[in-house]
Every structure is written in C-alpha cells, then in structure tokens.
Design an enzyme around this catalytic site. Structure first.
Site, PDB file in Angstrom:
ATOM      1  N   LYS A   1      59.339  -1.690 -22.018  1.00 50.27           N
ATOM      2  CA  LYS A   1      60.072  -2.410 -23.073  1.00 50.27           C
ATOM      3  C   LYS A   1      59.955  -3.905 -22.816  1.00 50.27           C
ATOM      4  O   LYS A   1      60.179  -4.368 -21.701  1.00 50.27           O
ATOM      5  CB  LYS A   1      61.549  -1.993 -23.080  1.00 50.27           C
TER       6      LYS A   1
ATOM      7  N   LYS B   1      75.553   9.839 -24.383  1.00 50.45           N
ATOM      8  CA  LYS B   1      75.092  10.263 -25.712  1.00 50.45           C
ATOM      9  C   LYS B   1      76.289  10.282 -26.664  1.00 50.45           C
ATOM     10  O   LYS B   1      77.431  10.435 -26.236  1.00 50.45           O
ATOM     11  CB  LYS B   1      74.530  11.691 -25.639  1.00 50.45           C
TER      12      LYS B   1
ATOM     13  N   HIS C   1      59.409   4.683 -19.209  1.00 49.43           N
ATOM     14  CA  HIS C   1      59.094   3.886 -20.400  1.00 49.43           C
ATOM     15  C   HIS C   1      59.992   2.652 -20.545  1.00 49.43           C
ATOM     16  O   HIS C   1      59.659   1.729 -21.260  1.00 49.43           O
ATOM     17  CB  HIS C   1      59.065   4.744 -21.672  1.00 49.43           C
TER      18      HIS C   1
ATOM     19  N   GLU D   1      73.972   5.467 -26.312  1.00 51.33           N
ATOM     20  CA  GLU D   1      73.175   6.088 -27.370  1.00 51.33           C
ATOM     21  C   GLU D   1      74.099   6.802 -28.352  1.00 51.33           C
ATOM     22  O   GLU D   1      75.191   7.239 -27.977  1.00 51.33           O
ATOM     23  CB  GLU D   1      72.223   7.117 -26.767  1.00 51.33           C
TER      24      GLU D   1
ATOM     25  N   ASP E   1      68.780  12.333 -16.038  1.00 55.28           N
ATOM     26  CA  ASP E   1      67.989  11.965 -17.214  1.00 55.28           C
ATOM     27  C   ASP E   1      67.871  10.447 -17.370  1.00 55.28           C
ATOM     28  O   ASP E   1      66.845   9.945 -17.822  1.00 55.28           O
ATOM     29  CB  ASP E   1      68.648  12.569 -18.466  1.00 55.28           C
TER      30      ASP E   1
ATOM     31  N   HIS F   1      65.698   5.219 -15.556  1.00 54.43           N
ATOM     32  CA  HIS F   1      65.764   4.009 -16.382  1.00 54.43           C
ATOM     33  C   HIS F   1      66.797   2.999 -15.871  1.00 54.43           C
ATOM     34  O   HIS F   1      66.515   1.810 -15.731  1.00 54.43           O
ATOM     35  CB  HIS F   1      66.101   4.359 -17.836  1.00 54.43           C
TER      36      HIS F   1
HETATM   37  C1  BG6 Z   1      64.546   9.406 -22.241  1.00 55.44           C
HETATM   38  C2  BG6 Z   1      65.688  10.363 -22.039  1.00 55.44           C
HETATM   39  O1  BG6 Z   1      63.836   9.224 -21.053  1.00 55.44           O
HETATM   40  O2  BG6 Z   1      65.055   8.161 -22.700  1.00 55.44           O
HETATM   41  C3  BG6 Z   1      66.477  10.522 -23.319  1.00 55.44           C
HETATM   42  O3  BG6 Z   1      65.194  11.620 -21.615  1.00 55.44           O
HETATM   43  C4  BG6 Z   1      66.910   9.187 -23.851  1.00 55.44           C
HETATM   44  O4  BG6 Z   1      67.615  11.355 -23.106  1.00 55.44           O
HETATM   45  C5  BG6 Z   1      65.728   8.225 -23.933  1.00 55.44           C
HETATM   46  O5  BG6 Z   1      67.469   9.384 -25.151  1.00 55.44           O
HETATM   47  C6  BG6 Z   1      66.191   6.833 -24.301  1.00 55.44           C
HETATM   48  O6  BG6 Z   1      65.093   6.020 -24.573  1.00 55.44           O
HETATM   49  P1  BG6 Z   1      65.186   4.813 -25.595  1.00 55.44           P
HETATM   50  O7  BG6 Z   1      63.836   4.189 -25.506  1.00 55.44           O
HETATM   51  O8  BG6 Z   1      65.505   5.398 -26.929  1.00 55.44           O
HETATM   52  O9  BG6 Z   1      66.285   3.939 -25.100  1.00 55.44           O
END
Ligand code: BG6
Length: 478
Positions: free
Chosen positions: A177, A326, A173, A211, A230, A235
């Site tokens: 963005k 986190k 995802h 985060e 993760d 990402h």
């Molecule tokens: C997810 C992870 O793919 O992306 C999560 O599994 C993480 O751990 C999240 O919090 C972060 O996405 P975003 O869009 O909030 O930056």
C-alpha cells in the site's frame, strides 16, 4: 518505468485472489505501459479448461475489478493475447511438460503460488523436477504463512529445500500500500519528526485497522484464524515495525528487514489484562459472527485490541495500542502518534491545551493530519486552541494522489524487478509467530471467551477500558 519481460505462472489462477487482485492488477500494469508487451501470464490450475475459457475468466475479472476508464477493448484484447492456460496436477505429473514448453529463454520467470499452503511443497518440487525453475526464478507465496510458529518453520523449510531465500517473495499486501510505504518516507526523509520519535516525547501510539465487512463467505477459514492470526501477526505487525524501527542504513531489502526484525524481537509478551477480544453479534437485520462461521460455540475473535510494549532504548515506556475488527462502524485504518506535554506551560489557559497528535491515515482518504496548538484569535487574551494541519494525498498530489495503484500491482512488479524490500523474510515471519503463539495459547489455556459487540459499533466495551485505565482514549472510528 517498464520492467524486464517476464513469464509469470499463476498457480490457482481460477481462484478468488487471482480473479480479484492478481489478474486485474497485471492488467492495470499493462494498461499503464509497465508490463512489456512480450511478457506472458500463464494461468495454471486443476480445472480442465481451454485457453479461450480461461481468457473469458480473465476478461470477466477485468470487467468486474478494473475501473471503466482503464477498460478499452483494444487494450483488453492485447492483454488477453498475452494470457495462456495450462491444466496442471499439483500432486501428480500431468500438465508439467506442457508448462515447461510455455517457458521462454531469456525471460524473468516468476511463479505465484496462489494456492493452499499444503501445496507449496508439491509445486516447488515439481518446478525443479521438470526443469522449469532455475536459480534466477522467483516464487511468490501468500498468507496465511503458517498457523503458528511450528507450521511457519515447516513451510520455510519446505520452500528452502528448493529455493534460496533471495528467490522467495512472501507477500503481506499491506507493505504494497502506498500509504504504508509512505511511513518510511515520512520518518526518514524529514528531519522534523525523527528527533521526537521516541519514548521521551511520544506518549503513546494507536494503530487501528477497522473494517465494516463481515466474515461471510470465508467463515470456515476465519474461524480457524481469528483477528490475531488474520491481521495482527502480519499486517498490523508490519505497521508497528515501520513506526517503531530504527533508520536502516539504506533503503535496501535486508537493511529494512533487519530493522523490522529487531522490533519484533523486542516485543514484550502481552499481559492477559492487556488483551480484549470481541465477536460481532447479529443486528440490523444482519447475521452475527457465529452464523457466518457456522459454529454456534465459536470462541474465535472478530475483533482484538492489545496493549504492547517494545522493550528497547527508543521505546521503553511508550505503549502501542493496537486494534482491528470486522463489522465496525467504519472502514478506517490509521496510525496516531500522541506526543507528550511540553515540559512547562507559560500560559494560564491550561484548559485549552491539547496534546500534539500526528495522524497518518492509511485508508480511505489517505493523508496526514498534525494537530498543533495556536492562539485563538480575538481580544480575549492568550487563549489556546488546537487546529489541524491537514493534508490529503488527493489534494496535495492532484491526480497522482487519487490514482493510487493497488498493493498487488506494486508488489508483483517488485517481484519482476527482483526487489525484496517489501516482502517478508523467513526469519521475520517466524519471529512474528514466536510472539503471537504465547498470546493465543494464553487465552486458550484460560478459556477466555470474546465479548459480544454490536455491528456498526466501535467494538466491545472492554476495549474502551483498556485505554481508560491508563487515562487515555481511543480515537473515534469514523
Ligand atoms: C486480509 C485479511 O489479509 O486483509 C482480511 O485476510 C482483511 O480479513 C484484509 O479483510 C484487509 O485488507 P485491506 O486491503 O482491505 O485493508
């Protein structure tokens, strides 16, 4: 721009992702007039449920996850009219004939597998066996795409038994963005940056995805993954690729993905001293990682910092520092490119000099900031001072810059359009695991334990050292 009318089946339609992202995202596209009125969304899950009950679930998801100004009763009702539900047994035959009866001729058919990867094979097989999927149909699959290289290969092989690569949309995802897509626009639609975008001029690159959330509520999944699997394997790897890749010959799915793949393949193995793993402690009245994961002996990292090298002509000698975690001080994702010193200084004010830094803020407060040197105003001679050329998308683009569509909305519409540019190809995912696996195996074999860090901090102490050692500093997380 409206897309062609479609039938979209969401497997796992009552699950968390569907309720938080997929269904509200589809609603927003409907509200914006992009989803043609004769399209249909068919929820499919194991729960015995009437269509009315499922529509109530969708309504609740919209109420909870769509902002008030987009929620008018008439639009919600019109959207719910397009929603249907079928109870389905992924591992048996029940429900499949009813699903087949829902599918209409002449529509784009897409199937979103928002289910555990262990069910991908069952779903793919039954879609074919019951004549529901055809050569034009598309499937969408979510991360985690495998747990390591072997499992990712097995998943690719399973999907390949029933679908061609051009039908498979693997979602990361982050690629949906706006600010992440913008990386390509900044690099390849301007002449300004590209000539400097290499080891001759770039001192180092920092990629931060910080985060504030904990792993509460998903401790069981997370404890088997950790930050490396993760976030980094997918990402952060994608961000690194977009920053490091060569210009594709065209903005075309395979041209872009070929270039990303070359970056992943050029990554050096990571040295043990270039990895720092952390785990958040309890603090401020909040539980610590081991409480959330319900595993008192857990050695899983909720934070990781890495120094990596891209070994190719463009980047040899420029380190990329990556970090994510986190329960950190702030939610802040950014990429910072620090440039080298000018070859020769004609000014005496050496003290005032700072490196040029280009910061691309991905979230929140999306924008760009370029730090440049100028003369400090005043009669005191030629003193230098660094000032920011600062641009926030919200200010620069007005409403367009604030109403940024959610990543999932954009990606689902791309599936319907049949555009795979922002989706990961099978070989890309495998290459990312091929680089990730030995890093993880290394710390497992060494029996390394993550270092504790305080919630609300910027991570473990050792992470500071990772850069201090090289005479560099992390940017502050704010
Ligand atoms: C997810 C992870 O793919 O992306 C999560 O599994 C993480 O751990 C999240 O919090 C972060 O996405 P975003 O869009 O909030 O930056």
């Amino acid at each position: 721009i409206p897309v062609d009318p479609f039938d979209l089946v969401v497997f796992g339609a009552t699950g968390d992702l569907a309720r938080r992202k997929i269904l509200p995202g589809l609603y927003r596209r409907f509200w914006a007039g992009q989803m043609p009125a004769d399209s249909a969304i068919i929820g499919a899950a194991r729960s015995e449920m009437t269509v009315e009950a499922f529509r109530a679930v969708v309504r609740e998801a919209i109420d909870e996850h769509v902002s008030a100004e987009k929620r008018d009763a008439a639009t919600i009702d019109a959207f719910l009219d397009r929603v249907d539900y079928v109870t389905i047994d992924a591992k048996g035959e029940a429900g499949w004939p009813s699903l087949k009866a829902e599918m209409r001729k002449g529509m784009v058919r897409a199937f979103y597998f928002s289910v555990a990867p262990s069910l991908f094979g069952d779903l793919a097989e039954r879609l074919h066996k019951h004549g529901i999927a055809d050569a034009q149909s598309r499937i969408v699959v979510e991360k985690p795409f495998g747990h390591d290289l072997d499992s990712a290969r097995a998943l690719n092989a399973t999907l390949a038994r029933h679908f061609d690569e051009h039908q498979i949309y693997r979602i990361d995802h982050y690629l949906g963005k706006e600010t992440v897509q913008n990386l390509m626009a900044v690099r390849f639609a301007n002449i300004l940056f590209e000539p400097l975008w290499n080891a001759q001029y770039v001192d180092h690159v920092q990629i931060t995805v910080a985060e504030t959330v904990s792993v509460e509520g998903r401790g069981a999944y997370y404890d088997r993954s950790g930050a490396m699997r993760d976030m980094v394997q997918n990402h952060i790897m994608q961000l690194l690729c977009l920053i490091a890749m060569e210009p594709p010959y065209h903005f075309d799915p395979d041209a872009v993905r070929d270039e990303k793949l070359k970056v992943i393949r050029a990554l050096d193995p990571v040295q043990p001293q270039d990895i720092v793993r952390g785990q958040y402690r309890a603090g401020g009245g909040q539980a610590g990682y081991v409480d959330h994961s319900e595993n008192p002996d857990s050695t899983t990292e909720s934070y990781i910092a890495l120094k990596v090298h891209v070994s190719n002509w463009r980047w040899k000698g420029t380190p990329f520092y990556l970090r994510t975690g986190k329960r950190l001080r702030a939610r802040a994702s950014e990429i910072a490119i620090t440039f080298k010193e000018p070859p020769h200084s004609i000014f005496d004010d050496e003290k005032g000099w700072r490196e040029n830094v280009l910061v691309i803020r991905l979230q929140p407060d999306e924008g760009m900031n370029l730090k440049v040197m100028i003369k400090e105003p005043g009669p005191g001679g030629m003193r230098l001072v660094q000032v920011p050329l600062d641009m926030s998308f919200a200010e620069a683009l007005g409403e367009n810059g604030t109403d940024i569509p959610d990543a999932y909305e954009r990606l689902i519409m791309d599936v319907i359009r049949g555009n795979q540019t922002l989706f990961m190809r099978g070989d890309e995912v495998e290459a990312a695991w091929a680089w990730t696996d030995p890093v993880i195996r290394g710390w497992e074999d060494r029996g390394d334990r993550p270092q504790g860090y305080d919630p609300g901090s910027s991570g473990p102490e050792d992470a500071l050292m990772l850069m201090h050692r090289d005479g560099r500093r992390w940017r502050e997380i704010r």
